[in-house]
Design a protein around this motif. Structure first.
Motif, mmCIF file in Angstrom:
data_model
loop_
_atom_site.group_PDB
_atom_site.id
_atom_site.type_symbol
_atom_site.label_atom_id
_atom_site.label_comp_id
_atom_site.label_asym_id
_atom_site.label_seq_id
_atom_site.Cartn_x
_atom_site.Cartn_y
_atom_site.Cartn_z
ATOM 1 N N GLY A 122 0.817 -1.208 0.000
ATOM 2 C CA GLY A 122 0.000 0.000 0.000
ATOM 3 C C GLY A 122 0.852 1.260 0.000
ATOM 4 N N MET A 123 1.889 1.280 0.828
ATOM 5 C CA MET A 123 2.778 2.446 0.885
ATOM 6 C C MET A 123 3.503 2.643 -0.442
ATOM 7 N N GLU A 124 4.010 1.545 -0.995
ATOM 8 C CA GLU A 124 4.793 1.656 -2.231
ATOM 9 C C GLU A 124 3.923 2.049 -3.418
ATOM 10 N N SER A 125 2.677 1.545 -3.461
ATOM 11 C CA SER A 125 1.797 1.888 -4.577
ATOM 12 C C SER A 125 1.438 3.366 -4.571
ATOM 13 N N ASP A 170 -8.813 -0.198 -5.795
ATOM 14 C CA ASP A 170 -7.792 0.803 -5.462
ATOM 15 C C ASP A 170 -7.826 1.155 -3.982
ATOM 16 N N LYS A 171 -9.033 1.214 -3.425
ATOM 17 C CA LYS A 171 -9.160 1.607 -2.026
ATOM 18 C C LYS A 171 -8.881 0.457 -1.057
ATOM 19 N N GLY A 213 -2.428 -5.454 -1.637
ATOM 20 C CA GLY A 213 -1.804 -6.742 -1.329
ATOM 21 C C GLY A 213 -2.245 -7.845 -2.259
ATOM 22 N N THR A 214 -3.194 -7.549 -3.172
ATOM 23 C CA THR A 214 -3.668 -8.560 -4.109
ATOM 24 C C THR A 214 -3.561 -8.015 -5.531
ATOM 25 N N ARG A 215 -3.920 -8.841 -6.493
ATOM 26 C CA ARG A 215 -3.905 -8.424 -7.901
ATOM 27 C C ARG A 215 -5.224 -8.859 -8.543
ATOM 28 N N ASP A 240 -7.072 -6.499 -15.644
ATOM 29 C CA ASP A 240 -6.273 -6.451 -14.424
ATOM 30 C C ASP A 240 -6.570 -5.102 -13.778
ATOM 31 N N MET A 241 -7.220 -5.117 -12.605
ATOM 32 C CA MET A 241 -7.774 -3.876 -12.065
ATOM 33 C C MET A 241 -6.725 -2.828 -11.734
ATOM 34 N N PHE A 242 -5.505 -3.245 -11.412
ATOM 35 C CA PHE A 242 -4.473 -2.260 -11.113
ATOM 36 C C PHE A 242 -3.765 -1.753 -12.370
ATOM 37 N N ASP A 243 -4.127 -2.327 -13.527
ATOM 38 C CA ASP A 243 -3.603 -1.820 -14.799
ATOM 39 C C ASP A 243 -4.640 -0.991 -15.551
ATOM 40 N N VAL A 244 -5.866 -0.940 -15.017
ATOM 41 C CA VAL A 244 -6.930 -0.190 -15.690
ATOM 42 C C VAL A 244 -6.594 1.298 -15.653
ATOM 43 N N SER A 245 -6.691 1.939 -16.800
ATOM 44 C CA SER A 245 -6.381 3.366 -16.900
ATOM 45 C C SER A 245 -7.668 4.164 -17.072
#
Length: 497
Positions: free
Chosen positions: A41-44, A233-234, A238-240, A387-392
């Protein structure tokens, strides 16, 4: 003396009590997951930090206190956290001196109390003795001591000669760190219920992937992608997580053409369950999660839930089964998805007249023999994966459907129910419900652009996109009726009777 660290801010992190009650080996495993999730979380968020363990708790030292606390506020497994005002070394006399310097102005003309918690094995004084001595140093500056309901509550965690002073104890989300309870597949529609259900599974430590059975085209898909992204995002640090979008329109067409309308709702849900189970089989999902609440709609009676469950070969989890809608919406507001979910129209209600509230497994199985299950198989095979963390932002942009100005030669279509249309509509707008518009689409000319509107601009977006696919130049007015009323503040948009 004040302890010098490489970072200007420090925060105490308290673990959820359920973690601390576990056997030592299990507790160590849970703490490792929590540590990893906090770090991610901190790094993201690009936060500079150092995370250390201390006397059964954790501390994060950082350059950005606000950003770090926001991470902790959304990390499951955190019971509470406190931004530290100062870390003082040197024993009781140094602690007393520091407390006066820190809090004499804060307690001026106010009631106050001091609470000390002793940590570790080295305890020169009891907590009560320290509270009396430190509190006594502040007495000349305050109105009085009030142990029951003080206006200012000063706290200190003391380990040996170190004291960590703070005045805030902020509640965290609690629960278990995500990742310690396996993987779940949530059937998500974008409405309040399925999002809140996913959140509760996350809170209990389950990783979540999502299956979206799309009943209404690309505009609907983009809305669900946006809602799922906000949730992940919220809260999914820790997951993908991935979102599997399945075009269910061919499935709906097959269902409508070959089965009795009274069973449509139940059969639709069974088809969605089958799709979810197939995705779970492919990615190793341990359970299917839904947002169903008992009796909320016709397919959620005990009889129909029993019939629907038959097709699932993994456990079906319903975290909201005993919730009422008011509680679900309240939770969605806390999660941060309520404003998006309230714009999602109801697409699952295929039969709004007399859907069955009771069903039998044998009856529905027999009804389903009329359907072509290859259609469902092909729909699952052709699913789109995000991939939800790649969604723009581009993935959820809706510029091709929405319009902010009405062209002079446009034909305006009002998609409200007739009763609302009678109350308010743009002058000259023709009133078409979704069903009426689609049934009469061929009768509309393609020589002019069409601008559709509805209360939130969401259902009209779906209809506009369908018209575009049919060869029409069609748009949805961005912002819906609320924005239109700003455009026509004097009500001049209404027809003169």
């Amino acid at each position: 003396m004040e302890v010098s660290t490489r970072y200007p801010h420090a925060i105490i992190i308290r673990l959820a009590p359920e973690i601390l009650l576990k056997a030592p080996a299990t507790r160590k495993k849970f703490q490792k997951h929590l540590r990893n999730n906090i770090q991610q979380g901190m790094e993201s968020r690009g936060v500079e930090y150092e995370l250390i363990g201390h006397e059964g708790r954790m501390q994060v030292h950082t350059t950005d206190q606000e950003a770090a606390m926001d991470v902790l506020a959304h990390t499951f497994g955190v019971a509470s956290y406190s931004p530290i005002d100062k870390i003082i070394d040197g024993g009781l006399e140094a602690h007393k001196e520091a407390a006066v310097g820190l809090y004499k102005e804060l307690v001026t003309d106010k009631t106050y109390a001091v609470r000390i918690k002793r940590l570790g094995q080295k305890k020169k004084f009891t907590s009560v003795e320290m509270e009396r001595q430190i509190g006594g140093c502040l007495r000349p500056f305050a109105k009085k001591v009030d142990l029951d309901n003080p206006e200012v509550l000063i706290k200190g965690d003391v380990a040996g000669d170190l004291a960590y002073f703070y005045t805030k104890k902020i509640k965290g989300p609690g629960g278990f760190p995500i990742g310690i309870q396996g993987s779940a597949i949530t059937l998500i529609s974008g409405g309040f219920d399925s999002v809140v259900a996913a959140w509760y599974l996350m809170k209990r430590g389950a990783m979540n992937d999502f299956v979206f059975c799309n009943l209404a085209g690309g505009a609907y898909e983009r809305m669900v992608v946006e809602i799922t992204k906000v949730l992940c995002d919220k809260w999914a640090t820790g997951t993908r997580p991935k979102l599997y979008c399945i075009d269910f329109e061919p499935v709906i067409n097959d269902l409508r053409a070959n089965t009795s309308p009274e069973w449509w709702q139940v059969i639709l849900k069974r088809q969605m369950y089958r799709a979810g189970c197939e995705i779970a089989k492919r990615i190793g999902g341990d359970a299917l999660v839904t947002g169903e609440a008992l009796g909320q709609v016709s397919s959620q009676t005990l009889s129909n839930l029993n019939t629907i469950d038959e097709v699932s070969d993994i456990p079906v989890l319903r975290p909201l089964i005993g919730f009422d809608k008011e509680q679900i919406i309240k939770d969605a507001r806390m999660i941060g998805t309520d404003k998006l979910s309230e714009k999602i129209p109801e697409y699952c209600a295929l039969n709004k007249r007399r859907p069955a509230i009771k069903s039998g497994r044998n009856t529905i199985t027999k009804e389903e023999t009329k359907m072509n299950f290859d259609i469902l198989t092909d729909a699952v095979e052709g699913c789109k994966i995000y991939d939800m963390f790649d969604v723009s932002d581009a993935d959820v942009a809706q510029h091709s459907v929405f319009i902010e100005e009405i062209p002079e030669n446009a034909i305006i279509i009002d998609c409200q129910p007739e009763s609302l249309y009678d109350d308010w509509h743009v002058a000259g707008a023709e009133n078409y419900s979704a069903g009426k518009l689609m049934n009469n689409l061929r009768s509309l000319e393609k020589t002019q652009p069409y601008v559709l509107y509805c209360p939130f601009g969401t259902q009209s977006a779906v209809l506009a996109e369908r018209m575009q696919k049919a060869g029409y130049e069609a748009y949805s007015y961005k912002g819906g009726i609320k924005q239109l009323k700003r455009l026509y503040p004097n009500g001049a948009e209404q027809d003169d009777e």
